[in-house]
Design an enzyme around this catalytic site. Structure first.
Site: not given
Length: 190
Positions: A42, A127
């Site tokens: 995620h 990220h």
């Protein structure tokens, strides 16, 4: 509850990433990294930590408002990097990263408005964590391999509130468990 706000990649994007991660895990030394399981993939927008149960509904309301104020946008997984001298290996994003950054700011603001301690504000770095290490490692070969990675795009259409349950068994390699406790459409769509 231990909570965070996130953007979750759809299954077909996770499938593409799984192929790339399998390739990375063939590189020398891959066994020294703790690889994040697919359920843990995620883009964290804001990490809230332990949130008192009585605060969760108000936080959810604020996140719903934040989602309504954001239009859907397009992202793709691409490239990669490291934090902390190889302690965290990640895949990055391309596309409407500025919109992702804006959504992260709104998710953080939602918590601050509810009085949750968010610590010092840091600029958001898009990220998705792939692997971690307890010790500094030379992950340059992995970062170099990720430099060539460019996944397909997808439309980000919602914001998720996710509960994280840390491993309690003490079994080496056990992963946290994640549960979506709320999900709101961007732009107020269905």
């Amino acid at each position: 509850m231990r909570l965070f706000a996130a953007v979750l990649p759809p299954e077909h994007i996770a499938d593409e990433l799984a192929v790339e991660v399998d390739r990375l895990r063939q590189l020398p030394g891959a066994g020294r990294l703790r690889w994040t399981g697919r359920p843990g993939w995620h883009f964290t927008l804001a990490f809230y930590g332990e949130v008192p149960d009585d605060v969760v509904p108000a936080l959810a309301d604020r996140l719903a408002r934040a989602a309504r104020r954001a239009a859907p946008f397009t992202l793709a997984l691409a490239g990669g990097g490291q934090f902390g001298q190889g302690r965290t290996l990640w895949v990055g994003a391309r596309g409407d990263v500025a919109e992702l950054r804006l959504l992260a700011g709104r998710a953080e603001a939602a918590a601050r408005k509810e009085g949750l301690p968010m610590g010092e504000h840091r600029p958001y770095k898009a990220h998705l964590t792939l692997a971690r290490s307890r010790h500094a490692l030379d992950v340059r070969p992995y970062v170099a391999a990720l430099a060539e990675f460019a996944g397909g795009g997808w439309d980000v259409t919602d914001l998720a509130l996710v509960r994280s349950r840390l491993p309690a068994s003490g079994v080496p390699g056990e992963q946290p468990r994640y549960e979506v406790v709320g999900r709101w459409a961007l732009g107020g769509g269905g």
